[in-house]
Design a protein around this motif. Structure first.
Motif, PDB file in Angstrom:
ATOM      1  N   VAL A 139       0.863  -1.179   0.000  1.00  0.00           N
ATOM      2  CA  VAL A 139       0.000   0.000   0.000  1.00  0.00           C
ATOM      3  C   VAL A 139       0.898   1.226   0.000  1.00  0.00           C
ATOM      4  O   VAL A 139       1.743   1.390   0.888  1.00  0.00           O
ATOM      5  CB  VAL A 139      -0.926   0.004   1.245  1.00  0.00           C
ATOM      6  CG1 VAL A 139      -1.803   1.243   1.254  1.00  0.00           C
ATOM      7  CG2 VAL A 139      -1.758  -1.265   1.283  1.00  0.00           C
ATOM      8  N   TYR A 140       0.704   2.086  -0.997  1.00  0.00           N
ATOM      9  CA  TYR A 140       1.522   3.289  -1.120  1.00  0.00           C
ATOM     10  C   TYR A 140       0.622   4.514  -1.003  1.00  0.00           C
ATOM     11  O   TYR A 140      -0.388   4.621  -1.697  1.00  0.00           O
ATOM     12  CB  TYR A 140       2.239   3.304  -2.470  1.00  0.00           C
ATOM     13  CG  TYR A 140       3.133   4.500  -2.638  1.00  0.00           C
ATOM     14  CD1 TYR A 140       4.386   4.543  -2.033  1.00  0.00           C
ATOM     15  CD2 TYR A 140       2.721   5.593  -3.390  1.00  0.00           C
ATOM     16  CE1 TYR A 140       5.202   5.643  -2.173  1.00  0.00           C
ATOM     17  CE2 TYR A 140       3.534   6.700  -3.538  1.00  0.00           C
ATOM     18  CZ  TYR A 140       4.777   6.723  -2.921  1.00  0.00           C
ATOM     19  OH  TYR A 140       5.588   7.815  -3.058  1.00  0.00           O
ATOM     20  N   PRO A 141       0.983   5.439  -0.118  1.00  0.00           N
ATOM     21  CA  PRO A 141       0.169   6.650   0.040  1.00  0.00           C
ATOM     22  C   PRO A 141       0.370   7.597  -1.150  1.00  0.00           C
ATOM     23  O   PRO A 141       1.437   8.175  -1.322  1.00  0.00           O
ATOM     24  CB  PRO A 141       0.690   7.258   1.334  1.00  0.00           C
ATOM     25  CG  PRO A 141       2.070   6.733   1.486  1.00  0.00           C
ATOM     26  CD  PRO A 141       2.094   5.392   0.814  1.00  0.00           C
ATOM     27  N   SER A 142      -0.654   7.764  -1.966  1.00  0.00           N
ATOM     28  CA  SER A 142      -0.558   8.606  -3.160  1.00  0.00           C
ATOM     29  C   SER A 142      -0.759  10.092  -2.851  1.00  0.00           C
ATOM     30  O   SER A 142      -0.409  10.943  -3.656  1.00  0.00           O
ATOM     31  CB  SER A 142      -1.601   8.175  -4.191  1.00  0.00           C
ATOM     32  OG  SER A 142      -1.368   6.853  -4.581  1.00  0.00           O
ATOM     33  N   GLN A 163      -0.109  10.853   2.661  1.00  0.00           N
ATOM     34  CA  GLN A 163      -0.637  10.534   3.984  1.00  0.00           C
ATOM     35  C   GLN A 163       0.521  10.152   4.905  1.00  0.00           C
ATOM     36  O   GLN A 163       1.520   9.607   4.458  1.00  0.00           O
ATOM     37  CB  GLN A 163      -1.632   9.364   3.910  1.00  0.00           C
ATOM     38  CG  GLN A 163      -2.878   9.630   3.088  1.00  0.00           C
ATOM     39  CD  GLN A 163      -2.754   9.167   1.643  1.00  0.00           C
ATOM     40  OE1 GLN A 163      -1.672   9.177   1.054  1.00  0.00           O
ATOM     41  NE2 GLN A 163      -3.866   8.766   1.048  1.00  0.00           N
ATOM     42  N   GLN A 180      -1.981   6.254   7.411  1.00  0.00           N
ATOM     43  CA  GLN A 180      -2.036   5.040   6.602  1.00  0.00           C
ATOM     44  C   GLN A 180      -2.412   3.845   7.463  1.00  0.00           C
ATOM     45  O   GLN A 180      -3.240   3.028   7.068  1.00  0.00           O
ATOM     46  CB  GLN A 180      -0.703   4.783   5.900  1.00  0.00           C
ATOM     47  CG  GLN A 180      -0.722   3.537   5.039  1.00  0.00           C
ATOM     48  CD  GLN A 180       0.565   3.309   4.266  1.00  0.00           C
ATOM     49  OE1 GLN A 180       1.397   4.204   4.143  1.00  0.00           O
ATOM     50  NE2 GLN A 180       0.735   2.108   3.744  1.00  0.00           N
ATOM     51  N   GLU A 194      -5.712   1.618   6.917  1.00  0.00           N
ATOM     52  CA  GLU A 194      -5.632   0.178   6.645  1.00  0.00           C
ATOM     53  C   GLU A 194      -6.480  -0.618   7.639  1.00  0.00           C
ATOM     54  O   GLU A 194      -7.149  -1.576   7.252  1.00  0.00           O
ATOM     55  CB  GLU A 194      -4.177  -0.291   6.658  1.00  0.00           C
ATOM     56  CG  GLU A 194      -3.421   0.148   5.418  1.00  0.00           C
ATOM     57  CD  GLU A 194      -2.100  -0.568   5.237  1.00  0.00           C
ATOM     58  OE1 GLU A 194      -2.087  -1.820   5.308  1.00  0.00           O
ATOM     59  OE2 GLU A 194      -1.083   0.121   5.025  1.00  0.00           O
ATOM     60  N   LEU A 219      -9.192   1.357   0.199  1.00  0.00           N
ATOM     61  CA  LEU A 219      -7.907   2.063   0.222  1.00  0.00           C
ATOM     62  C   LEU A 219      -7.744   2.965  -1.001  1.00  0.00           C
ATOM     63  O   LEU A 219      -7.215   4.072  -0.900  1.00  0.00           O
ATOM     64  CB  LEU A 219      -6.751   1.060   0.322  1.00  0.00           C
ATOM     65  CG  LEU A 219      -6.611   0.373   1.676  1.00  0.00           C
ATOM     66  CD1 LEU A 219      -5.652  -0.807   1.582  1.00  0.00           C
ATOM     67  CD2 LEU A 219      -6.163   1.363   2.737  1.00  0.00           C
ATOM     68  N   ASP A 220      -8.219   2.487  -2.139  1.00  0.00           N
ATOM     69  CA  ASP A 220      -8.163   3.306  -3.351  1.00  0.00           C
ATOM     70  C   ASP A 220      -8.992   4.579  -3.161  1.00  0.00           C
ATOM     71  O   ASP A 220      -8.568   5.662  -3.552  1.00  0.00           O
ATOM     72  CB  ASP A 220      -8.680   2.492  -4.544  1.00  0.00           C
ATOM     73  CG  ASP A 220      -8.541   3.256  -5.849  1.00  0.00           C
ATOM     74  OD1 ASP A 220      -7.420   3.682  -6.160  1.00  0.00           O
ATOM     75  OD2 ASP A 220      -9.562   3.391  -6.545  1.00  0.00           O
ATOM     76  N   TYR A 261      -4.859   5.688  -1.860  1.00  0.00           N
ATOM     77  CA  TYR A 261      -3.684   4.823  -1.792  1.00  0.00           C
ATOM     78  C   TYR A 261      -3.609   3.996  -3.073  1.00  0.00           C
ATOM     79  O   TYR A 261      -4.617   3.681  -3.682  1.00  0.00           O
ATOM     80  CB  TYR A 261      -3.768   3.851  -0.595  1.00  0.00           C
ATOM     81  CG  TYR A 261      -3.710   4.559   0.738  1.00  0.00           C
ATOM     82  CD1 TYR A 261      -2.503   4.812   1.360  1.00  0.00           C
ATOM     83  CD2 TYR A 261      -4.890   4.957   1.366  1.00  0.00           C
ATOM     84  CE1 TYR A 261      -2.468   5.469   2.586  1.00  0.00           C
ATOM     85  CE2 TYR A 261      -4.848   5.600   2.586  1.00  0.00           C
ATOM     86  CZ  TYR A 261      -3.631   5.854   3.191  1.00  0.00           C
ATOM     87  OH  TYR A 261      -3.589   6.508   4.396  1.00  0.00           O
ATOM     88  N   SER A 262      -2.390   3.623  -3.421  1.00  0.00           N
ATOM     89  CA  SER A 262      -2.161   2.712  -4.514  1.00  0.00           C
ATOM     90  C   SER A 262      -1.873   1.355  -3.881  1.00  0.00           C
ATOM     91  O   SER A 262      -1.008   1.241  -3.016  1.00  0.00           O
ATOM     92  CB  SER A 262      -0.955   3.176  -5.345  1.00  0.00           C
ATOM     93  OG  SER A 262      -0.653   2.237  -6.322  1.00  0.00           O
TER      94      SER A 262
END
Length: 162
Positions: free
Chosen positions: A37-40, A43, A48, A52, A154-155, A159-160
């Motif tokens: 999970v990557y914070p776009s 965040q 995060q 999650e 999450l999207d 998030y990615s």
């Protein structure tokens, strides 16, 4: 001479690595594989973590599947042949075939009983295998639904997920 040995060792390693590469690249990740999970939207780590946790709980609610507590399915085992009547039916059929063919009826009945038992065992084994496969498919389906719901949450929060 020393550098030749070193070079051949390196070449041997590269050849073995190259041969092993296709097998590992074709292997599929297990259904419960690690997701990243990557914070776009920049965040924080704390945000995060909170997102999650929230998305995991929401995914459990939406999918009905909790990966922390998956439903345990009892392993199906083939039913015993005893008491099924398969041997008696096999013996009867064997005796009838033996009588029609003019052969030893007793010997034909014994052979028929064995065949009847083997056939019943085979059907019981096949039924147990099908039950186990259905339980495994249901488990995989629940996990996939959970992951899809979690990813959507999450999207939606920026998030990615991969």
């Amino acid at each position: 001479m020393g550098s030749t040995m070193h070079t051949s060792s390196i070449l041997g390693f590269l050849v073995l690595s190259t041969l092993a590469l296709p097998a590992t690249s074709l292997a599929q990740a297990p259904a419960g594989a690690q997701q990243y999970v990557y914070p776009s939207n920049e965040q924080t780590a704390q945000q995060q973590q909170a997102d999650e946790v929230h998305c995991g709980a929401w995914a459990v609610q939406q999918s009905g599947y909790d990966p922390a507590h998956p439903q345990a399915y009892a392993q199906a085992h083939p039913a015993p042949v005893t008491g099924s009547g398969a041997r008696v039916r096999g013996a009867t059929a064997g005796a009838a075939v033996g009588a029609i063919g003019g052969n030893d009826v007793g010997n034909a009945a014994v052979k028929g009983a064995v065949v009847g038992g083997v056939a019943r065992r085979s059907r019981n084994r096949q039924a147990a295998t099908q039950q186990n496969a259905a339980a495994a498919a249901q488990q995989q389906s629940g996990l996939a639904a959970y992951q899809n719901a979690r990813n959507a949450c999450l999207d939606g929060r920026g998030y990615s997920v991969r």
